[in-house]
Design a protein around this motif. Structure first.
Motif, PDB file in Angstrom:
ATOM      1  N   ILE A 224       0.841  -1.124   0.295  1.00  0.00           N
ATOM      2  CA  ILE A 224      -0.484   0.189   0.312  1.00  0.00           C
ATOM      3  C   ILE A 224       0.837   1.572   0.447  1.00  0.00           C
ATOM      4  CG2 ILE A 224      -2.293   1.492   1.466  1.00  0.00           C
ATOM      5  CD1 ILE A 224      -2.659  -1.516   2.683  1.00  0.00           C
ATOM      6  N   GLY A 225       1.771   1.335   0.985  1.00  0.00           N
ATOM      7  CA  GLY A 225       2.613   2.604   1.126  1.00  0.00           C
ATOM      8  C   GLY A 225       3.548   2.957  -0.219  1.00  0.00           C
ATOM      9  N   ARG A 226       3.568   1.887  -1.096  1.00  0.00           N
ATOM     10  CA  ARG A 226       4.912   1.997  -2.027  1.00  0.00           C
ATOM     11  C   ARG A 226       3.676   2.405  -2.810  1.00  0.00           C
ATOM     12  NH1 ARG A 226      10.077   0.720  -2.136  1.00  0.00           N
ATOM     13  NH2 ARG A 226      10.091   1.038  -5.008  1.00  0.00           N
ATOM     14  N   TYR A 227       2.802   1.737  -3.407  1.00  0.00           N
ATOM     15  CA  TYR A 227       2.172   1.759  -4.223  1.00  0.00           C
ATOM     16  C   TYR A 227       1.323   3.839  -4.333  1.00  0.00           C
ATOM     17  CZ  TYR A 227      -1.779   1.375  -7.882  1.00  0.00           C
ATOM     18  OH  TYR A 227      -2.767   1.550  -9.235  1.00  0.00           O
ATOM     19  N   ARG A 228       0.882   4.065  -3.057  1.00  0.00           N
ATOM     20  CA  ARG A 228       0.494   5.089  -2.824  1.00  0.00           C
ATOM     21  C   ARG A 228       1.192   6.243  -2.447  1.00  0.00           C
ATOM     22  NH1 ARG A 228      -4.347   5.838  -4.763  1.00  0.00           N
ATOM     23  NH2 ARG A 228      -5.282   7.519  -2.674  1.00  0.00           N
ATOM     24  N   SER A 229       2.030   5.657  -2.919  1.00  0.00           N
ATOM     25  CA  SER A 229       3.868   6.970  -2.716  1.00  0.00           C
ATOM     26  C   SER A 229       3.977   7.061  -4.062  1.00  0.00           C
ATOM     27  CB  SER A 229       4.138   6.563  -2.313  1.00  0.00           C
ATOM     28  OG  SER A 229       4.181   6.194  -0.322  1.00  0.00           O
ATOM     29  N   GLY A 230       3.004   6.228  -5.217  1.00  0.00           N
ATOM     30  CA  GLY A 230       3.712   6.944  -6.739  1.00  0.00           C
ATOM     31  C   GLY A 230       3.953   5.338  -7.310  1.00  0.00           C
ATOM     32  N   HIS A 231       4.528   4.416  -7.123  1.00  0.00           N
ATOM     33  CA  HIS A 231       5.040   2.958  -7.535  1.00  0.00           C
ATOM     34  C   HIS A 231       4.375   2.736  -8.382  1.00  0.00           C
ATOM     35  CE1 HIS A 231       9.348   3.555  -5.774  1.00  0.00           C
ATOM     36  NE2 HIS A 231       8.286   4.163  -4.039  1.00  0.00           N
ATOM     37  N   SER A 232       4.988   1.113  -8.998  1.00  0.00           N
ATOM     38  CA  SER A 232       3.320   0.636 -10.024  1.00  0.00           C
ATOM     39  C   SER A 232       3.320  -0.122  -9.154  1.00  0.00           C
ATOM     40  CB  SER A 232       5.091   0.389 -11.210  1.00  0.00           C
ATOM     41  OG  SER A 232       5.534  -0.338 -10.870  1.00  0.00           O
ATOM     42  N   MET A 233       2.558  -1.078  -9.744  1.00  0.00           N
ATOM     43  CA  MET A 233       1.966  -2.240  -8.715  1.00  0.00           C
ATOM     44  C   MET A 233       3.092  -3.339  -8.820  1.00  0.00           C
ATOM     45  SD  MET A 233      -0.801  -3.262  -7.167  1.00  0.00           S
ATOM     46  CE  MET A 233      -2.556  -2.233  -7.872  1.00  0.00           C
ATOM     47  N   GLU A 234       3.888  -3.248  -9.947  1.00  0.00           N
ATOM     48  CA  GLU A 234       3.987  -4.359  -9.960  1.00  0.00           C
ATOM     49  C   GLU A 234       5.578  -4.179  -9.061  1.00  0.00           C
ATOM     50  OE1 GLU A 234       7.571  -6.652 -12.781  1.00  0.00           O
ATOM     51  OE2 GLU A 234       5.347  -5.798 -13.680  1.00  0.00           O
ATOM     52  N   ASP A 235       6.127  -3.047  -8.970  1.00  0.00           N
ATOM     53  CA  ASP A 235       7.365  -2.312  -8.517  1.00  0.00           C
ATOM     54  C   ASP A 235       6.791  -2.644  -6.512  1.00  0.00           C
ATOM     55  OD1 ASP A 235       9.780  -0.446  -7.259  1.00  0.00           O
ATOM     56  OD2 ASP A 235       8.448   0.034  -6.312  1.00  0.00           O
ATOM     57  N   SER A 236       5.900  -2.605  -6.536  1.00  0.00           N
ATOM     58  CA  SER A 236       5.117  -2.508  -5.168  1.00  0.00           C
ATOM     59  C   SER A 236       4.864  -3.880  -4.599  1.00  0.00           C
ATOM     60  CB  SER A 236       3.648  -1.654  -5.033  1.00  0.00           C
ATOM     61  OG  SER A 236       4.542   0.038  -5.353  1.00  0.00           O
ATOM     62  N   VAL A 237       4.528  -4.944  -5.234  1.00  0.00           N
ATOM     63  CA  VAL A 237       4.635  -5.924  -5.150  1.00  0.00           C
ATOM     64  C   VAL A 237       6.179  -6.453  -5.025  1.00  0.00           C
ATOM     65  CG1 VAL A 237       3.685  -8.681  -6.187  1.00  0.00           C
ATOM     66  CG2 VAL A 237       1.921  -6.921  -6.929  1.00  0.00           C
ATOM     67  N   GLN A 238       7.029  -6.291  -5.923  1.00  0.00           N
ATOM     68  CA  GLN A 238       7.681  -6.884  -5.592  1.00  0.00           C
ATOM     69  C   GLN A 238       8.221  -6.648  -4.566  1.00  0.00           C
ATOM     70  OE1 GLN A 238       9.398  -6.588 -10.147  1.00  0.00           O
ATOM     71  NE2 GLN A 238       9.207  -8.871 -10.341  1.00  0.00           N
ATOM     72  N   ALA A 239       8.377  -5.350  -4.155  1.00  0.00           N
ATOM     73  CA  ALA A 239       9.357  -4.656  -2.958  1.00  0.00           C
ATOM     74  C   ALA A 239       8.509  -5.325  -1.650  1.00  0.00           C
ATOM     75  CB  ALA A 239       9.029  -3.632  -3.658  1.00  0.00           C
ATOM     76  N   ALA A 240       7.262  -5.797  -1.771  1.00  0.00           N
ATOM     77  CA  ALA A 240       6.343  -5.503  -0.433  1.00  0.00           C
ATOM     78  C   ALA A 240       7.200  -7.732  -0.413  1.00  0.00           C
ATOM     79  CB  ALA A 240       5.639  -6.013  -1.076  1.00  0.00           C
ATOM     80  N   MET A 241       7.498  -8.745  -1.225  1.00  0.00           N
ATOM     81  CA  MET A 241       7.763  -9.864  -1.409  1.00  0.00           C
ATOM     82  C   MET A 241       9.310  -9.668  -1.211  1.00  0.00           C
ATOM     83  SD  MET A 241       6.194 -11.029  -5.132  1.00  0.00           S
ATOM     84  CE  MET A 241       7.270 -12.889  -4.977  1.00  0.00           C
ATOM     85  N   LYS A 242      10.111  -9.063  -1.223  1.00  0.00           N
ATOM     86  CA  LYS A 242      11.197  -8.386  -0.873  1.00  0.00           C
ATOM     87  C   LYS A 242      12.366  -8.844   0.333  1.00  0.00           C
ATOM     88  CE  LYS A 242      13.311  -8.112  -5.806  1.00  0.00           C
ATOM     89  NZ  LYS A 242      14.240  -6.786  -6.558  1.00  0.00           N
ATOM     90  N   ILE A 243      10.359  -7.542   0.819  1.00  0.00           N
ATOM     91  CA  ILE A 243      10.913  -7.019   1.917  1.00  0.00           C
ATOM     92  C   ILE A 243      10.689  -7.952   2.985  1.00  0.00           C
ATOM     93  CG2 ILE A 243      10.380  -5.690   4.139  1.00  0.00           C
ATOM     94  CD1 ILE A 243      10.538  -3.391   1.985  1.00  0.00           C
ATOM     95  N   VAL A 244       9.666  -8.597   2.821  1.00  0.00           N
ATOM     96  CA  VAL A 244       9.145  -9.788   3.932  1.00  0.00           C
ATOM     97  C   VAL A 244      10.281 -10.810   3.746  1.00  0.00           C
ATOM     98  CG1 VAL A 244       7.107 -11.937   4.384  1.00  0.00           C
ATOM     99  CG2 VAL A 244       6.286  -9.935   3.505  1.00  0.00           C
ATOM    100  N   GLU A 245      10.626 -11.481   2.949  1.00  0.00           N
ATOM    101  CA  GLU A 245      11.491 -12.215   2.940  1.00  0.00           C
ATOM    102  C   GLU A 245      13.058 -12.095   3.108  1.00  0.00           C
ATOM    103  OE1 GLU A 245      14.157 -15.108  -0.788  1.00  0.00           O
ATOM    104  OE2 GLU A 245      13.378 -13.128  -1.215  1.00  0.00           O
ATOM    105  N   LYS A 246      13.285 -10.765   3.242  1.00  0.00           N
ATOM    106  CA  LYS A 246      14.102 -10.540   4.052  1.00  0.00           C
ATOM    107  C   LYS A 246      14.186 -10.650   5.678  1.00  0.00           C
ATOM    108  CE  LYS A 246      18.458  -7.193   4.040  1.00  0.00           C
ATOM    109  NZ  LYS A 246      18.594  -5.364   3.192  1.00  0.00           N
ATOM    110  N   LEU A 247      13.134  -9.678   6.178  1.00  0.00           N
ATOM    111  CA  LEU A 247      12.706 -10.063   7.013  1.00  0.00           C
ATOM    112  C   LEU A 247      12.508 -11.138   8.522  1.00  0.00           C
ATOM    113  CD1 LEU A 247       9.997  -7.273   7.961  1.00  0.00           C
ATOM    114  CD2 LEU A 247      12.645  -7.267   8.379  1.00  0.00           C
ATOM    115  N   ILE A 248      11.802 -12.211   7.399  1.00  0.00           N
ATOM    116  CA  ILE A 248      12.090 -13.814   8.196  1.00  0.00           C
ATOM    117  C   ILE A 248      12.727 -14.011   8.105  1.00  0.00           C
ATOM    118  CG2 ILE A 248      11.283 -15.829   7.862  1.00  0.00           C
ATOM    119  CD1 ILE A 248       8.389 -14.341   6.092  1.00  0.00           C
TER     120      ILE A 248
END
Length: 272
Positions: A224-248
């Motif tokens: 939500i944060g990335r998409y509503r800040s102007g990033h594309s849907m694809e970029d936002s989804v991939q960023a969310a995936m990468k961050i969750v993977e890194k945190l885990i």
């Protein structure tokens, strides 16, 4: 586009739901309002917990906020306790969408092929109404299958079946659809139907064999944060995936995983 209303439960202990999303959204420079759907003593993973439903409080808060003239650029909904609450929130989101709000829906209803205790077919029906007012829905595979009324008995889908599932949900009214934890042709993936160009994309990933509650909420907040800040849907989804993977990965050796990820320690990782 800075005012966001988060409608989700609040845990007394554990980084899930509002406890996970508020610090992330605040650090992404959103003005955060929150409306707890329930007060939960602790994450459900501990096996013992208490839940206080807050539907009456929600109704009164909605009324007060309207009287005060509060407005929201984005509304994000998560765990809804009852059919009454689901109906209340769907109607409220419909009203606010008519005033220009972007509606994000995480239809929390089940996982691992089954609905959660207390979730009925009527609740599934009301969640379909949430899809009608949503700009973006992010179900996991189990929730997507029950919403669509198909593939509920399958653990692995072909690419054609996965695309059909996404288009069925898109047909309910949601502009865009992201389905998490979906196994497509033997590979765990995230599927995205981007309503801006009607394109379906699949992003594969390798699961880390540990479970933390609240990772879905982190995923949603980053998306939500990335998409509503102007990033594309694809970029936002991939960023969310990468961050969750890194945190885990960073927390996979934690002794107590039931409390979720201590995300305040990783705010720079999440919001950079």
């Amino acid at each position: 586009m800075n005012n966001i209303l988060l409608i989700n439960d609040m845990a007394g202990y554990g980084k899930v739901a509002l406890s996970a999303m508020i610090p992330i959204m605040s650090n992404m420079n959103f003005q955060v309002y929150n409306l707890p759907t329930a007060l939960v003593s602790n994450t459900l993973d501990y096996g013992k917990f208490d839940i206080l439903e807050t539907t009456g409080y929600m109704k009164n808060s909605m009324r007060v906020w309207d009287e005060l003239g509060f407005t929201f650029d984005t509304i994000a909904t998560g765990f809804l306790v009852s059919e009454e609450q689901t109906k209340l929130v769907s109607e409220y989101c419909g009203q606010k969408k008519a005033q220009g709000a972007f509606i994000f829906v995480d239809p929390i209803m089940g996982d691992d092929g089954v609905l959660y205790n207390g979730v009925t077919e009527n609740t599934v029906g009301y969640m379909k109404k949430m899809c009608q007012v949503a700009d973006l829905i992010v179900p996991n595979y189990t929730e997507a299958a029950f919403l669509a009324g198909k593939y509920t008995d399958k653990k692995v889908l072909t690419r054609e079946e996965a695309d059909d599932l996404a288009r069925t949900l898109h047909g309910y009214g949601a502009q865009s659809v992201v389905i998490t934890s979906i196994n497509i042709d033997g590979q765990t993936s995230t599927l995205m139907l981007d309503g801006e160009d009607d394109r379906i994309s699949v992003f594969q990933y390798t699961e880390i064999p540990v479970r933390f509650p609240g990772t879905g909420d982190i995923f949603s907040a980053v998306l939500i944060g990335r998409y509503r800040s102007g990033h594309s849907m694809e970029d936002s989804v991939q960023a969310a995936m990468k961050i969750v993977e890194k945190l885990i990965d960073l927390n996979k050796d934690n002794a107590d995983k039931y409390k979720g990820i201590p995300l305040e320690q990783y705010i720079e990782v999440i919001t950079k």
